[in-house]
Design an enzyme around this catalytic site. Structure first.
Site, PDB file in Angstrom:
ATOM      1  N   HIS A 230       0.785  -1.252   0.000  1.00 20.77           N
ATOM      2  CA  HIS A 230       0.000   0.000   0.000  1.00 20.77           C
ATOM      3  C   HIS A 230       0.817   1.304   0.000  1.00 20.77           C
ATOM      4  O   HIS A 230       0.767   2.071   0.961  1.00 20.77           O
ATOM      5  CB  HIS A 230      -1.020   0.018   1.132  1.00 20.77           C
ATOM      6  CG  HIS A 230      -0.568  -0.556   2.449  1.00 20.77           C
ATOM      7  ND1 HIS A 230       0.569  -0.157   3.084  1.00 20.77           N
ATOM      8  CD2 HIS A 230      -1.135  -1.501   3.237  1.00 20.77           C
ATOM      9  CE1 HIS A 230       0.680  -0.831   4.209  1.00 20.77           C
ATOM     10  NE2 HIS A 230      -0.327  -1.654   4.327  1.00 20.77           N
ATOM     11  N   ASP A 303      -5.949  -4.546   0.005  1.00 12.75           N
ATOM     12  CA  ASP A 303      -5.882  -4.372   1.471  1.00 12.75           C
ATOM     13  C   ASP A 303      -7.282  -4.491   2.079  1.00 12.75           C
ATOM     14  O   ASP A 303      -7.629  -3.761   3.019  1.00 12.75           O
ATOM     15  CB  ASP A 303      -5.217  -3.042   1.856  1.00 12.75           C
ATOM     16  CG  ASP A 303      -4.763  -3.036   3.322  1.00 12.75           C
ATOM     17  OD1 ASP A 303      -4.910  -4.070   4.011  1.00 12.75           O
ATOM     18  OD2 ASP A 303      -4.279  -1.990   3.779  1.00 12.75           O
TER      19      ASP A 303
HETATM   20  O1  DOR Z   1      -5.852  -0.175   7.402  1.00 14.33           O
HETATM   21  C1  DOR Z   1      -5.260  -1.215   7.636  1.00 14.33           C
HETATM   22  N1  DOR Z   1      -5.907  -2.296   8.102  1.00 14.33           N
HETATM   23  N2  DOR Z   1      -3.947  -1.270   7.426  1.00 14.33           N
HETATM   24  C2  DOR Z   1      -3.218  -2.329   7.807  1.00 14.33           C
HETATM   25  O2  DOR Z   1      -2.045  -2.324   7.591  1.00 14.33           O
HETATM   26  C3  DOR Z   1      -3.836  -3.461   8.510  1.00 14.33           C
HETATM   27  C4  DOR Z   1      -5.258  -3.558   8.180  1.00 14.33           C
HETATM   28  C5  DOR Z   1      -6.028  -4.475   9.075  1.00 14.33           C
HETATM   29  O3  DOR Z   1      -5.563  -5.581   9.373  1.00 14.33           O
HETATM   30  O4  DOR Z   1      -7.130  -4.114   9.477  1.00 14.33           O
HETATM   31 ZN    ZN Z   2      -0.679  -2.657   5.918  1.00 15.71          ZN
END
Ligand code: DOR
Ligand code: ZN
Length: 425
Positions: A230, A303
């Site tokens: 990301h 993501d």
């Molecule tokens: O926004 C995020 N959510 N960034 C991350 O790196 C982890 C992820 C999560 O596991 O919820």
């Molecule tokens: Zn992440």
């Protein structure tokens, strides 16, 4: 096994043609194909893409099955046009042993909706202190090739170096969540004009850029493969551009939300827009789009980060970061890039499959190729209704937006997982 004759379909934007799918593979590609035993799908106006591949998915199982399971996340993926996803390791327990990665891999097989390729943790418990059993995970039935502490940065440069050295032996990849932790303590959103106005602690761009700069140097020194999760800032793009020009073995991803949404969304104080790394500025978005088109950023990865209502629908400061992505990614790509089908196939299927080493995925339909593909209706527009999503969670930032494109069908090794826009099982 049913055979399918897909007629009049534009393969990756080309002239309409027919595809015959039989015994799990593309049996024929040509004009006026016929097959008495085949179910015919009239695909006039539809585009066939190699099945999408997501390098960055949070499936939450084991541990937070209330937010997502391997099965529900797999269904969301299939409905989004995916045939393979890489499952991040920040589960509970963490996927830092052969046992846990094999469990996730087996659950993926049982669900049978997409190929679920587990990612292993770099460090034990994502704690950033000791290397996890990378070799045992690589040798396990799950055949792990990508390792990541995503959600956390591997901040210790010595550990990062050792991880890169370790995976070099089997051509593995370290996927870094680039966030210098000392620079983001207490951070709630992008550090800039909006954070100043709202009085929220900022997450400065340099916290990402500094780690990427360090890690490309480490990867260069070791001669190993680095993948940057990301990427969210214009400055990161410049670091990557220079590293690639020098021949460093680095690849990078950008999320759909970082290609579309800005930090101004935080003005609503709606935690659905809280994500890590945070939404950035319009200038960052412009740089990310250009980098993706040029190939400085290699892929779009979702993501996909499902969160239960109680973890998300609360005060901004307490809400978990993350947004759903699987069911909307292709629509966002279409919105941002228009019908540049070859670019979409490259960035959402071929290249992620290559980075992850997923044989049989990311291949354009051609005789003999495994029939992993998706059919898109580019003319359709759909209203995003969170309650109708297949994910167990509801935290989509696109709620009640009308987005272009609809996935009509998805095939995994010749078997439909989605037909008429609906999950088959
Ligand atoms: O926004 C995020 N959510 N960034 C991350 O790196 C982890 C992820 C999560 O596991 O919820
Ligand atoms: Zn992440």
């Amino acid at each position: 096994m049913t055979a399918y004759l897909i007629t009049n379909v534009s393969v990756v934007g080309g002239e309409p043609i027919d595809l015959l799918i039989r015994d799990g593979v593309v049996a024929a590609v040509g004009d006026g194909l016929a097959a008495d035993d085949a179910t015919v799908i009239d695909a006039t106006g539809l585009v066939a893409l190699p099945g999408l591949v997501d390098l960055h998915t949070h499936l939450r199982e084991p541990g937070r099955e209330d937010a997502e399971t391997v099965e529900s996340g797999s269904r969301a993926a299939a409905l989004g046009g995916y045939t393979a996803v890489c499952a991040m390791a920040n589960t509970s327990p963490v996927a830092d042993t052969a046992g846990v990665v094999e469990q996730v891999w087996r659950l993926g097989r049982e669900a049978g909706l997409v190929d679920v390729q587990p990612i292993g943790a770099v460090t034990v418990g994502l704690a950033g202190e000791r290397l996890a059993e990378l070799g045992a995970m690589a040798d396990s039935a799950a055949g792990v090739r990508i390792f990541s502490d995503d959600g956390h940065c591997v901040a210790d440069p010595r550990l990062m170096r050792r991880a890169l050295e370790y995976v070099k032996a089997f051509d593995g990849v370290i996927a870094q969540h680039a966030e210098e932790p000392r620079l983001t303590e207490g951070a709630q959103m992008h550090e800039g004009e909006v954070s100043t106005r709202l009085g929220l602690t900022g997450w400065p761009a340099v916290a990402e850029e500094a780690i990427i700069a360090r890690d490309v140097l480490l990867a260069e020194h070791v001669g190993s493969r680095l993948h940057v999760c990301h990427v969210s800032t214009a400055g990161s793009v410049e670091v990557l551009r220079q590293a690639k020009a020098r021949g460093v073995r680095v690849t990078a991803e950008v999320t759909p939300h970082h290609l579309l949404l800005t930090d101004a969304k935080a003005e609503s104080y709606d935690p659905v827009f809280k994500v890590n790394p945070p939404l950035r500025t319009a200038a960052d978005i412009a740089a990310l789009r250009e980098a993706l088109a040029e190939g400085v950023i290699d892929i779009i990865a979702t993501d996909h980060a499902p969160h239960a209502v109680e973890d998300k629908e609360c005060e901004w400061a307490y809400a978990r970061p993350g947004m759903l992505g699987l069911e909307t990614a292709l629509s966002i790509a279409l919105d941002v890039f228009g019908p540049r089908w070859d670019l979409i196939a490259e960035r959402m299927s071929r290249t992620p499959a290559r980075i992850a080493g997923l044989a049989g995925h990311g291949l354009d339909p051609a005789p003999g190729v495994p029939a992993n593909l998706t059919l898109v209706d580019p003319a359709a527009r759909r209203l995003i209704e969170p309650a109708e999503m297949a994910s167990r969670s509801r935290n989509t930032p696109y709620a009640r937006m009308t987005l272009p494109g609809r996935i009509v069908a998805t095939f995994l090794r010749g078997e439909p997982t989605v037909l008429d826009g609906k999950a088959v099982k």
